[in-house]
Design a protein around this motif. Structure first.
Motif: not given
Ligand SMILES: Nc1ncnc2c1ncn2[C@@H]1O[C@H](COP(=O)(O)OP(=O)(O)OP(=O)(O)O)[C@@H](O)[C@H]1O
Ligand SMILES: [Mg+2]
Lengths: 305, 473
Positions: B314-318, B311-312
């Motif tokens: 990918a362009p996903v922030s914490r 998930i991280l």
């Protein structure tokens, strides 16, 4: 494309990557070969922007990769070493979720999911929960989940662990096809055969350092011999093995002696000795030195220990 | 936001695929609420226990004693036994000697002995013996309560006689006679009538009570046991409650007042089932905490399987990942609370739809606090096993001290103080304020504020700890 400049990563007192510099060119199929704990996954996670280096920098097409900048990550895909899937959900739901995280929606997303599932032969199982898949099927899904958004760079961290030879070949064919289409791939493994088959360039990594870097042929020429002779390690051959130590490097692996002649020690001289010991020529095979031998030479360790 | 919603959607899909989790989250609390409601007699359709076998030995010749026996016979709660079989199969009346062995043999678990001196001169009140083999405390209290109620509401003159007898002994015959005589005179002077007749009536101990209709059954069948110490009493001290209204004229007499105390407190209130409100709210909040901390364990699964890494990468922030978990917890909790309350409405007539807006507001605030708590558990525990152990412990302690199981007033002072620091207490308080005290939204703001404050503080600590933890890579 991807470039590492003196990248160091520590976990407490342990230095997992030690000043690694590396440039991966566009369209390369780069192999990262190293034993357990060498630092392969650490390098992958830094390249994927999951962690920040303690020193040095990583850039992807001159954009710095850091955990703080999620947008920079949309050009890359990570295939984690473990099966990183939602076990309760179906293949389709998994792919749908990951696709959406990259901003894919609607018809485009559905099309890509169909395409990907078909490519790895999972189309007919698409509605089953992943937990009911075999290990090999999960591996295939783990792989395609990183490709839906068509990244420029694919980071594959040991994608064939626990896969039977048939599935493994399917994965190889799939990756080679993608590479031919222009995808840049970094592939970590501790299987010599995989690196030999797949990779146009190989980096040998151990204890957080890259020990050798080059094409397969370049690495092989680093060996100080051009002929390796393999013969069984039995009591019959023991006296010969004892003598050969003085004329080159002799190592024993899995019940076989590997002899690399020192410069000046001729093959004819070798066979003269075998005759003197009354050993049949059939016992000896002259093999091309393997990556494994390179690794052994460079690190003094067996790759699979 | 699209990313957070994608992740929440994934969490919901995962949850729905996990049948065990769905059952634990929705079905188990409903079943428990039903069972406990039944045990405590909150179930509207059910009027409480019936046909409890009760042996009665009446050794008194007092006609009022026979009236008591008849009243107990008429009560559907009891199946009264007054005779026993001789070895020769001929029925004969039970005697006190029969009771102990028969109780021991499990023929019945309760027996009442009305001795010859049911009304005696050396004490106030009735002399009754109750023998029992209660299977548990609640049962014993229940039966005692039922007996008391039957006595109070059906044979007040027995108690009146008892008072008279005591007065007679205390004052001496002649003074007692004089006392009754002067009361009879006063009554006759004030209201008219024959003083001699009035004096006889007084001496019979009936005070005319027999002409007063026995107190109506309390409106809520639960009350008949709640007023006898069932573990979930109807009421919490609450400043919003109007003082008990003066008893209506027919209930002027002392005894029916005794019985009516609890029902008076809810006179004029539309709340049909305050005890059920408390119980449903308590179970709801506890199971909400369990559901949400189950989410904490799932958090570890995702971290360990490398799903977080994917998930991280990918362009996903914490932050998006964490807040999606939080939001999922809120939605799950809200949904669970609503289902439980709606079931509460169906089972116990809690007025959920009448307070829907405020109830949703409090539920969102409570679910947020619980979800934040789940995040904190994930942040503090080293692994999934520790997370579920830790959360079970903390949920139990918070539920107990926070008043989810029984009212806080049952507990020692210091526990009550501790309880006020739990989100359970404030959530319960919120539910009761809405459903019981019927507060307006503005009046609810302080509680909503406290719950939101708890959420923010807990979330801040949780995120700070999670970021330190390297759970992400
Ligand atoms: N999160 C972590 N915390 C502490 N030490 C770690 C962590 N991750 C890896 N290490 C250590 O860093 C070193 C490199 O680990 P890494 O996972 O990069 O090796 P690897 O080459 O991927 O090995 P493998 O082939 O077993 O996957 C190892 O010594 C490992 O124990
Ligand atoms: Mg690894």
């Amino acid at each position: 494309m991807l470039s590492l400049r003196s990248v160091t990563k520590r976990y407490g007192a342990l230095t997992a990557l030690d000043g690694v510099s590396l440039d991966i060119a566009h369209g390369e199929f780069f192999g990262l070969l190293g034993p357990n704990g060498a630092g392969k996954s650490t390098l992958m996670s830094l390249a994927a922007g999951l962690r920040a280096p303690d020193a040095g920098a990583l850039t992807l097409d001159s954009v710095v990769i850091t955990p703080a900048d999620p947008a920079a990550r949309s050009a890359l895909g990570l295939v984690p070493q473990s099966i990183a899937l939602f076990q309760e959900l179906s293949a389709e739901q998994n792919l749908h979720t990951f696709g959406r995280l990259y901003g894919l929606r609607g018809a485009v997303l559905r099309e890509r999911i169909d395409e990907a599932l078909t490519a790895v032969g999972l189309a007919d199982r698409r509605h089953d929960p992943v937990k009911n898949y075999s290990g090999g099927m999960q591996r295939r899904l783990n792989l395609i989940a990183a490709l839906l958004h068509r990244p420029k760079l694919l980071l594959c961290d040991e994608p064939t662990v626990g896969v039977d030879p048939q599935s493994r070949n399917a994965i190889f064919d799939f990756l080679e096809q993608r590479n031919r289409e222009g995808l840049t791939i970094i592939y970590s493994t501790h299987y010599m055969e995989e690196a030999t088959r797949l990779c146009s360039r190989i980096g040998i990594i151990d204890h957080g350092k890259i020990h050798a870097l080059g094409t397969l042929d370049e690495l092989l020429t680093r060996l100080p011999f051009d002929e390796e002779i393999v013969f069984p390690a039995t009591p019959v051959t023991a006296p010969l093995a004892a003598e050969l130590g003085a004329h080159g490097a002799l190592t024993t692996l899995e019940g076989r002696h590997h002899f690399q002649a020192a410069t000046g020690f001729k093959l004819s001289a070798f066979y003269a000795r075998t005759e003197a010991h009354g050993l049949s020529p059939q016992l000896f095979t002259a093999a091309r030195p393997s990556l494994e031998a390179v690794f052994l030479h460079l690190t003094g360790r067996n790759l699979r220990e | 936001m699209a990313i957070i919603l994608t992740l929440v959607r994934k969490d919901i899909a995962t949850f729905l695929r996990n049948r065990a989790a769905v059952v634990v989250t929705f079905l188990v609390p409903i079943v428990l609420i039903y069972i406990f409601g039944w045990v405590f007699g909150l179930n509207q359709k059910d009027t409480g226990p019936t046909d409890i076998r009760l042996a009665i030995v009446n050794a008194s010749t007092n006609p009022a004693a026979q009236k008591l026996v008849d009243a107990l016979k008429a009560d559907p709660a009891f199946h009264v036994i007054t005779t026993t079989d001789n070895p020769d199969k001929i029925k004969r009346p039970l005697t006190e000697e029969d009771l102990r062995p028969q109780i021991r043999d499990g023929w019945y678990r309760f027996a009442v002995v009305i001795p010859a001196d049911v009304v005696s001169t050396d004490r106030i009140g009735l002399h009754l013996k109750i023998l029992s083999d209660p299977r548990n405390d609640i049962e014993a209290q229940t039966v005692n309560g039922l007996l008391q109620k039957t006595i109070f509401s059906n044979v007040p003159e027995l108690l009146g006689q008892s008072l008279q007898a005591r007065a007679k002994q205390f004052l001496g015959d002649s003074r007692f006679n004089k006392f009754n005589h002067s009361i009879a005179d006063t009554v006759a002077t004030a209201f008219g009538g024959d003083p001699a007749k009035i004096q006889r009536t007084i001496e019979s101990g009936s005070f005319g009570l027999d002409r007063i209709t026995p107190p109506a059954k309390p409106a809520d069948p639960s009350l008949r046991r709640l007023d006898n110490g069932a573990p979930a009493p109807a009421t919490t001290p609450n400043p919003a409650t109007p003082a008990a209204k003066p008893a209506p004229a027919t209930a002027q007499d002392f005894f029916s007042r005794l019985v009516k105390i609890d029902s008076e407190q809810i006179v004029g209130k539309s709340v049909k089932s305050p005890a059920a409100t408390r119980m449903v709210g308590g179970w709801a909040i506890m199971f909400l905490l369990f559901a949400v901390s189950g989410g904490a364990a799932a958090f570890f699964d995702e971290a360990n399987t490398g799903v977080f890494q994917r998930i991280l990468s990918a362009p996903v922030s914490r932050a998006q990942l964490l807040w999606s978990r939080f939001l999922y917890g809120v939605l799950l909790g809200l949904f669970q609370l609503m289902i439980i309350f709606v079931v509460g409405q169906m089972m116990y007539g809690i007025d959920v739809f009448g307070h829907l807006g405020n109830l949703i507001a409090v539920s969102v605030a409570a679910a947020s606090a619980c979800s934040a708590f789940g995040m904190l558990i994930a942040a503090l525990a080293p692994n999934a096993t520790a997370a579920s152990g830790l959360s079970t412990l903390v949920v139990m302690v918070m539920s107990a001290t926070g008043g989810a199981w029984f009212p806080m007033s049952f507990m020692p002072e210091f526990m009550q103080t501790i309880g006020k620091f739990t989100l359970v207490y404030w959530s319960m308080e919120g539910f009761l304020q809405v459903l019981w005290a019927e507060r307006t939204f503005v009046e609810l703001l302080p509680i909503l504020g406290i719950l939101t404050g708890i959420t923010l503080v807990v979330m801040t600590v949780a995120i700070w700890r999670l970021k330190k933890k390297q759970i992400f890579a």
